[in-house]
Design a protein around this motif. Sequence first.
Motif, PDB file in Angstrom:
ATOM      1  N   ALA A 242       0.809  -1.216   0.000  1.00 34.97           N
ATOM      2  CA  ALA A 242       0.000   0.000   0.000  1.00 34.97           C
ATOM      3  C   ALA A 242       0.843   1.266   0.000  1.00 34.97           C
ATOM      4  CB  ALA A 242      -0.940   0.000   1.203  1.00 34.97           C
ATOM      5  N   VAL A 243       1.966   1.274   0.734  1.00 37.08           N
ATOM      6  CA  VAL A 243       2.682   2.539   0.932  1.00 37.08           C
ATOM      7  C   VAL A 243       4.059   2.603   0.284  1.00 37.08           C
ATOM      8  CG1 VAL A 243       1.441   2.964   3.088  1.00 37.08           C
ATOM      9  CG2 VAL A 243       3.688   1.855   3.166  1.00 37.08           C
ATOM     10  N   ASN A 244       4.664   1.463   0.006  1.00 37.74           N
ATOM     11  CA  ASN A 244       6.026   1.535  -0.517  1.00 37.74           C
ATOM     12  C   ASN A 244       6.136   2.218  -1.871  1.00 37.74           C
ATOM     13  OD1 ASN A 244       8.838   0.758   0.176  1.00 37.74           O
ATOM     14  ND2 ASN A 244       8.717  -0.322  -1.790  1.00 37.74           N
ATOM     15  N   PRO A 245       5.151   2.109  -2.759  1.00 36.73           N
ATOM     16  CA  PRO A 245       5.271   2.855  -4.016  1.00 36.73           C
ATOM     17  C   PRO A 245       5.397   4.361  -3.821  1.00 36.73           C
ATOM     18  CG  PRO A 245       3.600   1.153  -4.219  1.00 36.73           C
ATOM     19  CD  PRO A 245       3.982   1.213  -2.770  1.00 36.73           C
ATOM     20  N   ARG A 246       4.996   4.873  -2.669  1.00 34.64           N
ATOM     21  CA  ARG A 246       5.062   6.309  -2.427  1.00 34.64           C
ATOM     22  C   ARG A 246       6.302   6.716  -1.654  1.00 34.64           C
ATOM     23  NH1 ARG A 246      -0.159   8.805  -0.231  1.00 34.64           N
ATOM     24  NH2 ARG A 246       0.460  10.500  -1.593  1.00 34.64           N
ATOM     25  N   ILE A 247       6.838   5.828  -0.809  1.00 32.59           N
ATOM     26  CA  ILE A 247       7.995   6.209   0.006  1.00 32.59           C
ATOM     27  C   ILE A 247       9.296   5.563  -0.460  1.00 32.59           C
ATOM     28  CG2 ILE A 247       6.594   6.715   2.042  1.00 32.59           C
ATOM     29  CD1 ILE A 247       7.473   4.033   3.210  1.00 32.59           C
ATOM     30  N   HIS A 248       9.218   4.477  -1.222  1.00 33.79           N
ATOM     31  CA  HIS A 248      10.409   3.798  -1.754  1.00 33.79           C
ATOM     32  C   HIS A 248      11.395   3.440  -0.638  1.00 33.79           C
ATOM     33  CE1 HIS A 248       9.015   4.661  -5.786  1.00 33.79           C
ATOM     34  NE2 HIS A 248       8.912   5.938  -5.485  1.00 33.79           N
TER      35      HIS A 248
ATOM     36  N   ALA B  19      12.071   4.942   7.198  1.00 34.08           N
ATOM     37  CA  ALA B  19      10.827   5.174   6.477  1.00 34.08           C
ATOM     38  C   ALA B  19       9.922   3.955   6.569  1.00 34.08           C
ATOM     39  CB  ALA B  19      11.120   5.519   5.017  1.00 34.08           C
ATOM     40  N   ALA B  20      10.505   2.761   6.493  1.00 28.61           N
ATOM     41  CA  ALA B  20       9.716   1.537   6.599  1.00 28.61           C
ATOM     42  C   ALA B  20       9.051   1.425   7.970  1.00 28.61           C
ATOM     43  CB  ALA B  20      10.599   0.322   6.318  1.00 28.61           C
ATOM     44  N   VAL B  21       9.819   1.562   9.033  1.00 21.84           N
ATOM     45  CA  VAL B  21       9.254   1.408  10.376  1.00 21.84           C
ATOM     46  C   VAL B  21       8.234   2.498  10.677  1.00 21.84           C
ATOM     47  CG1 VAL B  21       9.793   1.355  12.847  1.00 21.84           C
ATOM     48  CG2 VAL B  21      11.284   0.171  11.221  1.00 21.84           C
ATOM     49  N   ALA B  22       8.542   3.748  10.299  1.00 22.40           N
ATOM     50  CA  ALA B  22       7.613   4.844  10.545  1.00 22.40           C
ATOM     51  C   ALA B  22       6.298   4.641   9.807  1.00 22.40           C
ATOM     52  CB  ALA B  22       8.246   6.174  10.150  1.00 22.40           C
ATOM     53  N   ALA B  23       6.365   4.035   8.613  1.00 26.98           N
ATOM     54  CA  ALA B  23       5.169   3.836   7.797  1.00 26.98           C
ATOM     55  C   ALA B  23       4.429   2.552   8.130  1.00 26.98           C
ATOM     56  CB  ALA B  23       5.558   3.836   6.313  1.00 26.98           C
ATOM     57  N   GLY B  24       4.970   1.741   9.035  1.00 27.06           N
ATOM     58  CA  GLY B  24       4.295   0.512   9.433  1.00 27.06           C
ATOM     59  C   GLY B  24       4.698  -0.711   8.646  1.00 27.06           C
ATOM     60  N   ILE B  25       5.810  -0.649   7.914  1.00 29.04           N
ATOM     61  CA  ILE B  25       6.320  -1.820   7.194  1.00 29.04           C
ATOM     62  C   ILE B  25       7.255  -2.567   8.135  1.00 29.04           C
ATOM     63  CG2 ILE B  25       7.475  -2.628   5.106  1.00 29.04           C
ATOM     64  CD1 ILE B  25       6.815   0.033   3.790  1.00 29.04           C
ATOM     65  N   GLY B  26       6.662  -3.223   9.120  1.00 28.56           N
ATOM     66  CA  GLY B  26       7.415  -3.938  10.136  1.00 28.56           C
ATOM     67  C   GLY B  26       7.722  -3.068  11.337  1.00 28.56           C
ATOM     68  N   PRO B  27       7.746  -3.673  12.539  1.00 24.68           N
ATOM     69  CA  PRO B  27       7.986  -2.893  13.756  1.00 24.68           C
ATOM     70  C   PRO B  27       9.442  -2.639  14.076  1.00 24.68           C
ATOM     71  CG  PRO B  27       7.543  -5.173  14.329  1.00 24.68           C
ATOM     72  CD  PRO B  27       7.406  -5.081  12.830  1.00 24.68           C
ATOM     73  N   LEU B  28      10.368  -3.346  13.415  1.00 24.50           N
ATOM     74  CA  LEU B  28      11.785  -3.267  13.749  1.00 24.50           C
ATOM     75  C   LEU B  28      12.616  -3.245  12.481  1.00 24.50           C
ATOM     76  CD1 LEU B  28      11.938  -5.996  16.556  1.00 24.50           C
ATOM     77  CD2 LEU B  28      12.063  -3.518  16.902  1.00 24.50           C
ATOM     78  N   ALA B  29      13.787  -2.603  12.572  1.00 17.67           N
ATOM     79  CA  ALA B  29      14.727  -2.606  11.458  1.00 17.67           C
ATOM     80  C   ALA B  29      16.138  -2.759  11.988  1.00 17.67           C
ATOM     81  CB  ALA B  29      14.612  -1.317  10.641  1.00 17.67           C
ATOM     82  N   LEU B  30      16.974  -3.411  11.178  1.00 18.35           N
ATOM     83  CA  LEU B  30      18.399  -3.551  11.468  1.00 18.35           C
ATOM     84  C   LEU B  30      19.143  -2.616  10.528  1.00 18.35           C
ATOM     85  CD1 LEU B  30      20.292  -5.293  13.281  1.00 18.35           C
ATOM     86  CD2 LEU B  30      20.654  -6.744  11.265  1.00 18.35           C
ATOM     87  N   ALA B  31      20.073  -1.825  11.093  1.00 19.32           N
ATOM     88  CA  ALA B  31      20.736  -0.803  10.290  1.00 19.32           C
ATOM     89  C   ALA B  31      22.186  -0.653  10.740  1.00 19.32           C
ATOM     90  CB  ALA B  31      19.990   0.522  10.400  1.00 19.32           C
TER      91      ALA B  31
ATOM     92  N   PRO C 253       2.590   8.977  11.114  1.00 19.10           N
ATOM     93  CA  PRO C 253       2.363   9.877   9.978  1.00 19.10           C
ATOM     94  C   PRO C 253       1.047   9.562   9.281  1.00 19.10           C
ATOM     95  CG  PRO C 253       4.025   8.231   9.442  1.00 19.10           C
ATOM     96  CD  PRO C 253       3.743   8.090  10.905  1.00 19.10           C
ATOM     97  N   ALA C 254       0.315  10.605   8.912  1.00 16.46           N
ATOM     98  CA  ALA C 254      -0.932  10.438   8.156  1.00 16.46           C
ATOM     99  C   ALA C 254      -0.561  10.247   6.692  1.00 16.46           C
ATOM    100  CB  ALA C 254      -1.835  11.642   8.359  1.00 16.46           C
ATOM    101  N   LEU C 255       0.029   9.106   6.394  1.00 16.41           N
ATOM    102  CA  LEU C 255       0.650   8.896   5.092  1.00 16.41           C
ATOM    103  C   LEU C 255      -0.343   9.032   3.949  1.00 16.41           C
ATOM    104  CD1 LEU C 255       3.258   8.215   3.647  1.00 16.41           C
ATOM    105  CD2 LEU C 255       2.791   5.810   4.020  1.00 16.41           C
ATOM    106  N   ALA C 256      -1.554   8.533   4.139  1.00 21.61           N
ATOM    107  CA  ALA C 256      -2.527   8.560   3.052  1.00 21.61           C
ATOM    108  C   ALA C 256      -2.959   9.974   2.700  1.00 21.61           C
ATOM    109  CB  ALA C 256      -3.750   7.725   3.436  1.00 21.61           C
TER     110      ALA C 256
END
Length: 475
Positions: free
Chosen positions: A36-42, A161-173, A461-464
């Motif tokens: 739903a959101v990755n096409p907009r935030i990449h 961007a992924a975690v903030a947008a709800g694409i998973g609760p955790l990230a490794l960086a 974020p109110a991404l939509a």
Amino acid sequence: MKELWQLDAGALAEAYRDGTLSPVEAMRSVLQRLDAVNPRIHAVVARDDGVALGAARESEARWRRGTPLSVLDGVPVSVKDNIPVRGFPCCWGSRLFADHRPERDEAPVARLRAAGAILFAKTNIPEFTLQGYTANALSGTTRNPWNLDLTPGGSSGGAVAAVAAGIGPLALATDGGGSIRRPCAYTGLIGLKPTWDAVPRADGLPEMLPGLEVIGPIARTTADLVRILQVLAPAMHTIDLAAPSPRPQRIAYWRAIAGSPVDAAIADQVDAVAVRLRAMGHVMLEAEAPDAVARFNREAWPVLSATGLAAVLRDRAGDEGLLSPAMAELLAAGRRLSAVDLFAAQALQREVRTAMARVFESWDLILTPSCAAMPWAAPRSHPSQIAGCAVGARGHAVFTAFVNAAGLPALNLPALNLPAEPGVDGLPIGFQLVGPQGSDALLCTIGHAFEQRHPWQHRRPALAAVAPLSEILSA
């Protein structure tokens, strides 16, 4: 009712344990959110839904048997694209590595896999992770979910961007000069740059920033940060956020580095954080950073990054045309530098380490803004002005690299927990707490106490409702 993709790692584990939710359901929800959101935030540059759902089914069976591998069993975790994950591309944001497919997990990834975490996606980075925004010729520009016209920072821009947008609760960086902390500040997340060597590494890409870059976690809550940190760092198993609060800390507040400019919105919010920390019982006084900090930013960082790139690409002569103009220029600069130049930069790094050891003879912690500038236009590599003053490529990043130089731990926390002040436009603002080597647990405990008094994690974020200007004009 929260959507499943909105649940944090702790809530997921609790629901798996009592049988009200399965890892398969949670993973499907996260993948639907990604669609739903990755096409907009990449944010995500590679995924394998079949592997992710297969791992989720295996996790579901373990939870049903009552034999989960850890509290992260069945929890979706994305991984930054400069960290090898078996079966996924690892392109380092560069056309030079476009076909790289590692056969082994890097050690922290292997620990997450052994703990049952679902490694479902790779996240975007700038080329070779050497810039403070996130864009490259392979995967395009990553945008900030809070305002799609703006950058989420870098180099962990895809991860946050992924975690903030709800694409998973955790990230490794990774964090070599602020690459976890600054992007977390721009997206309202919590991120830890651990003490040097606290998270053991092996089987990774060639070292770009020797002695500087570490792997660390990104989360929405301190509790989730600790959950993943306890898997990544063997020494962190004893962190107990339910234990009594530690004694009041002596905190030095660095409002600027050698008079460098800071955007007013950031300065005001971090001033407010200082007041809040004082209200929690901590001793808070303004202080000046050692001169070596500004000198490291000015003299050593450019040499270390340029020579690091030159060393990594020493066998790729003739491939310069595949690099971005910025990386081609940095590579040329690195090749012009001498061994004497590198020796001087490394000596200054040691000077920073010595200076910071002296600082911690008088202070327990340091408070700074995480960033000197508010987020800027997404396609640009850096802001050209801060608070009306002209700045260079690292003007926004003056508060972070000294931490890496000295091998210290540092925690970014959201500073803005009230309705947005005029002119801030509702964007997150972050602050940084820095401690002496080995104080990672203390930072997490202090951060958790601050979060309990000043919660932020409910804000998303109110991404939509947000679209970049380019989309509006082309509609």
